[in-house]
Design a protein around this motif. Structure first.
Motif, PDB file in Angstrom:
ATOM      1  N   ASN A  70      -7.953  13.117   9.593  1.00 37.19           N
ATOM      2  CA  ASN A  70      -7.546  12.252   8.485  1.00 37.19           C
ATOM      3  C   ASN A  70      -6.744  11.067   8.985  1.00 37.19           C
ATOM      4  N   ALA A  95      -3.556   8.495   7.558  1.00 35.11           N
ATOM      5  CA  ALA A  95      -2.576   8.106   6.539  1.00 35.11           C
ATOM      6  C   ALA A  95      -2.177   6.663   6.787  1.00 35.11           C
ATOM      7  N   GLY A 104       2.282   6.177   4.578  1.00 35.92           N
ATOM      8  CA  GLY A 104       2.786   7.476   4.100  1.00 35.92           C
ATOM      9  C   GLY A 104       1.876   8.198   3.132  1.00 35.92           C
ATOM     10  N   LYS A 105       0.638   7.692   2.935  1.00 36.36           N
ATOM     11  CA  LYS A 105      -0.321   8.355   2.043  1.00 36.36           C
ATOM     12  C   LYS A 105      -1.608   8.653   2.809  1.00 36.36           C
ATOM     13  N   VAL A 106      -2.119   9.856   2.647  1.00 36.21           N
ATOM     14  CA  VAL A 106      -3.392  10.190   3.276  1.00 36.21           C
ATOM     15  C   VAL A 106      -4.503   9.486   2.508  1.00 36.21           C
ATOM     16  N   GLU A 118       2.502   1.547   8.723  1.00 35.88           N
ATOM     17  CA  GLU A 118       2.374   2.592   9.735  1.00 35.88           C
ATOM     18  C   GLU A 118       1.107   3.372   9.440  1.00 35.88           C
ATOM     19  N   ALA A 154      -1.160   6.632  10.571  1.00 37.01           N
ATOM     20  CA  ALA A 154      -1.066   7.894  11.327  1.00 37.01           C
ATOM     21  C   ALA A 154      -2.442   8.529  11.422  1.00 37.01           C
ATOM     22  N   LEU A 207      -4.459  11.835  12.049  1.00 31.87           N
ATOM     23  CA  LEU A 207      -4.057  13.218  11.808  1.00 31.87           C
ATOM     24  C   LEU A 207      -5.200  14.183  12.140  1.00 31.87           C
TER      25      LEU A 207
END
Lengths: 80, 161, 161, 80
Positions: free
Chosen positions: D49, D51, D54-56, D70, D72, D74
């Protein structure tokens, strides 16, 4: 020459005693005829068990208690 | 450090006096350092309604052997490192613990299922009877607690085909 | 008396440091005096094989919200008085606790199922990654732990039709 | 004008870094072309996944990261 019969849980209330002494030997018809009618009615229920000498009888009508034996009448349990 | 010790792999007790769940579980954890997962259940006298006391009676010649048989069945059926099954008898007040079951296993599903299995059997297949004292008088009235239908159906889930 | 306090009804934490399972459960019991049953699961770093350390990393912006969502789903799905879900991050050594989940409920089946549900989701649907240090050298080698197929199938049990 | 990209769990080993800065804006093709081939291969797996902020992302190919975001990456998780 006697058999101690214990009335467990709610059976003690129905009998009005938590234990009684009956003459030995004691078999299933003898037990049914000597306990109170209320307890006799309970004993005919499948969920009421009988132990003799610390062992639960697989078939309670085979009860054959001898002098010194302890017989326990065991109504449906509720632990936990 | 736990102030009490539990027997490994199986610790089954009928207890006349109260016990500390936290200490018991700490001791169980300590007895099974190699287990990846430990599941536990504690049942407590609920202070709901007018319940003043709960009395647990049992038939001593059968109680401990019956509990040991239940624990042995769980040990045989699942791959467990350890099992604890403690059950109170006597007079209890609201908030006190009635029963504590714990299972230690490498895999969590075994621990969950074994704990669940033992609780279902302690509820409706171990030699305990309980009654509650309810009411407003000095003594209150005693009422026997019958097993619920759900207790029988919960236990029937474990019957093998 | 418990030296720590837990929030009611839901206490979800990502912990940088070790914790005492016994104290946490004692505090959870104290926070839910009206519950008849409390189920818990604790997962521990197993000292099997050559494992020297376990490192748990996470993605902080998602971790706590994700765990809170899992706990909220359990609170909604079962009739619970309370839920606790604590998960360690950082460097752990064998014997240390990784995760503690507990559920308080009036009826034990709800407590069992909710704890089981939350564990299954923490295993394969929360934002943690873990690796083990194994081997005989001074440093040993690090190995990432992949989720097992069983972890996915355990979680799939809870999908509603 | 940059986007911070974090490589979580085993992706950091594959990338050889736990975070990198890419020019903003950053979309899905831009991400795939700038990460290592190994990580790009992982990103194409359904179980990996992304993000952003801060939200997937429900659909990672819709990535649209702007300056200061940012991102990420995952990989499959393993908690508990």
């Amino acid at each position: 020459m006697s058999v101690k019969v214990l009335f467990l849980g709610p059976l003690a209330d129905l009998e009005g005693a938590s234990e009684r002494e009956f003459d030995a030997p004691l078999d299933w018809p003898g037990l049914l005829s000597q306990v109170s009618d209320n307890v006799a009615g309970q004993l005919l229920e499948a969920r009421v068990n009988i132990a003799c000498g610390g062992k639960v009888l697989p078939e309670k009508t085979t009860l054959q208690a001898r002098d010194g034996d302890e017989v326990a009448l065991l109504p449906p349990v509720s632990g936990g | 450090m736990a102030r009490i010790a539990v027997n490994a792999p199986v610790d089954v007790r009928v207890l006349e006096n109260g016990f500390s769940v936290g200490e018991a579980l700490a001791a169980f954890n300590a007895a099974h350092p190699d287990s990846g997962g430990i599941t536990s259940f504690v049942g407590t006298v609920r202070p709901d309604g007018e319940v003043k006391a709960l009395e647990l009676t049992h038939y001593e010649p059968l109680t401990l052997p019956g509990m040991e048989e239940i624990a042995a069945q769980a040990m045989e059926r699942w791959s467990l490192d350890g099992m604890l099954a403690w059950h109170r008898v006597g007079m209890l007040t609201p908030g006190q613990s009635i029963v504590l079951v714990a299972a230690a296993a490498r895999h969590r599903r075994a621990a969950f299922e074994a704990t669940d299995f033992v609780m279902d059997h302690l509820k409706s297949a171990a030699w305990f009877w309980k009654r509650e004292q309810r009411g407003t008088g000095a003594d209150g009235a005693w009422h026997w607690i019958s097993p619920r239908d759900a207790d029988y159906s919960d236990r029937a889930r474990w019957e093998k085909e």
